[in-house]
Design a protein around this motif. Structure first.
Motif, short mmCIF file in Angstrom:
data_model
loop_
_atom_site.label_atom_id
_atom_site.label_comp_id
_atom_site.label_asym_id
_atom_site.label_seq_id
_atom_site.Cartn_x
_atom_site.Cartn_y
_atom_site.Cartn_z
N LEU A 188 -2.52 3.80 7.11
CA LEU A 188 -2.83 3.11 5.87
C LEU A 188 -2.43 1.64 5.95
CD1 LEU A 188 -3.84 3.14 2.94
CD2 LEU A 188 -1.56 3.91 2.26
N GLN A 189 -1.24 1.38 6.45
CA GLN A 189 -0.78 -0.01 6.58
C GLN A 189 -1.65 -0.79 7.57
OE1 GLN A 189 1.41 -1.04 4.30
NE2 GLN A 189 1.48 1.10 3.68
N THR A 190 -1.98 -0.17 8.69
CA THR A 190 -2.81 -0.82 9.71
C THR A 190 -4.21 -1.09 9.18
OG1 THR A 190 -1.53 0.26 11.45
CG2 THR A 190 -3.68 -0.61 12.07
N ALA A 191 -4.81 -0.10 8.54
CA ALA A 191 -6.16 -0.27 7.99
C ALA A 191 -6.16 -1.32 6.88
CB ALA A 191 -6.68 1.07 7.46
N LEU B 79 0.84 -1.19 0.00
CA LEU B 79 0.00 0.00 0.00
C LEU B 79 0.87 1.24 0.00
CD1 LEU B 79 -2.78 -0.99 2.55
CD2 LEU B 79 -3.10 -0.43 0.14
N ARG B 80 0.51 2.21 -0.85
CA ARG B 80 1.30 3.44 -0.95
C ARG B 80 0.41 4.65 -0.73
NH1 ARG B 80 1.78 0.75 -5.20
NH2 ARG B 80 0.97 2.31 -6.63
N LEU B 81 0.98 5.65 -0.10
CA LEU B 81 0.30 6.92 0.11
C LEU B 81 1.02 8.00 -0.68
CD1 LEU B 81 -1.75 8.75 1.60
CD2 LEU B 81 -0.04 8.98 3.42
N GLU B 82 0.30 8.66 -1.56
CA GLU B 82 0.81 9.84 -2.26
C GLU B 82 -0.01 11.01 -1.74
OE1 GLU B 82 3.36 9.94 -4.39
OE2 GLU B 82 3.63 7.76 -4.24
N TRP B 83 0.64 12.13 -1.49
CA TRP B 83 -0.10 13.25 -0.93
C TRP B 83 0.37 14.57 -1.50
CZ3 TRP B 83 2.12 17.12 2.14
CH2 TRP B 83 3.44 16.88 2.50
N ILE B 84 -0.54 15.56 -1.40
CA ILE B 84 -0.23 16.91 -1.86
C ILE B 84 -0.92 17.89 -0.91
CG2 ILE B 84 -2.17 17.00 -3.48
CD1 ILE B 84 -0.32 18.71 -5.29
N TRP C 175 2.60 14.02 10.44
CA TRP C 175 1.29 13.64 9.94
C TRP C 175 1.42 12.58 8.86
CZ3 TRP C 175 -2.48 18.24 8.82
CH2 TRP C 175 -2.77 18.92 10.01
N ILE C 176 2.37 12.79 7.97
CA ILE C 176 2.54 11.85 6.85
C ILE C 176 2.98 10.49 7.38
CG2 ILE C 176 3.73 11.43 4.67
CD1 ILE C 176 1.62 13.84 4.82
N GLU C 177 3.91 10.49 8.33
CA GLU C 177 4.35 9.23 8.94
C GLU C 177 3.17 8.53 9.61
OE1 GLU C 177 7.50 10.55 11.48
OE2 GLU C 177 8.83 11.00 9.78
N LEU C 178 2.35 9.30 10.33
CA LEU C 178 1.18 8.75 11.00
C LEU C 178 0.19 8.19 9.98
CD1 LEU C 178 -0.73 8.43 13.50
CD2 LEU C 178 -1.52 10.75 13.00
N LEU C 179 -0.06 8.92 8.91
CA LEU C 179 -1.02 8.47 7.89
C LEU C 179 -0.52 7.23 7.17
CD1 LEU C 179 -2.11 11.96 6.58
CD2 LEU C 179 -3.41 10.41 8.07
#
Length: 164
Positions: free
Chosen positions: A28-31, A3-8, A20-24
């Protein structure tokens, strides 16, 4: 792939903290693990109330700001794969590539964290997990589905230490 998170960040006057990004990413991995979603990408955008109000009006017919919107892009079911063919007619398999977009209003999250008396990180985390669960098919149109979805959110948030 995982799973990957891309953000802007579309906010000119608010810098998104790296924590925040580390937390998110942890959320994401946990969810994903909790829901059996092993692959895919989530695109997250931080916006202001005016932007989210415009999106809410255009896509949901509600002319008001909201806290989070989700736009699922996946056409195959979770855990399924779809077969595509390249130019040489060789089969290529893509598994759950793009799950969708989550849009969070930071000003709305700030207001809600103050209203509910918990940290801004917890509110951002709650909104992100809420959006993720929408991306993979959960909804809260009736009391039973709301209880199920919100219960899952709380379990995931607790796992990463985001309690009220």
């Amino acid at each position: 792939m995982g799973l990957r998170l891309e953000w802007i960040n579309e906010l000119d006057d608010y810098e998104i903290p790296e924590r925040w990004i580390e937390l998110l990413q942890r959320l994401l991995q946990t969810a994903g693990q909790s829901e059996g979603v092993e692959h895919g990408e989530v695109a997250l955008t931080f916006v202001d109330n005016e932007t989210i109000r415009s999106l809410n009006r255009d896509y949901r017919g509600l002319d008001r700001a909201t806290d989070v919107l989700s736009f699922a892009l996946q056409e195959v079911g979770i855990g399924e794969s779809e077969i595509f063919f390249d130019e040489a007619d060789e089969a290529m398999e893509f598994q759950d590539e793009l799950l969708g977009d989550i849009v969070i209003s930071v000003p709305q999250a700030i207001a809600q964290s103050e209203e509910y008396g918990h940290s801004l990180e917890r509110e951002i985390g709650f909104l992100f997990v809420h959006g993720f669960l929408h991306l993979i098919g959960y909804d809260h149109q009736d009391e039973a589905s709301e209880k199920e979805m919100f219960g899952k959110q709380e379990i995931i948030l607790r796992e990463v230490g985001l309690t009220r």
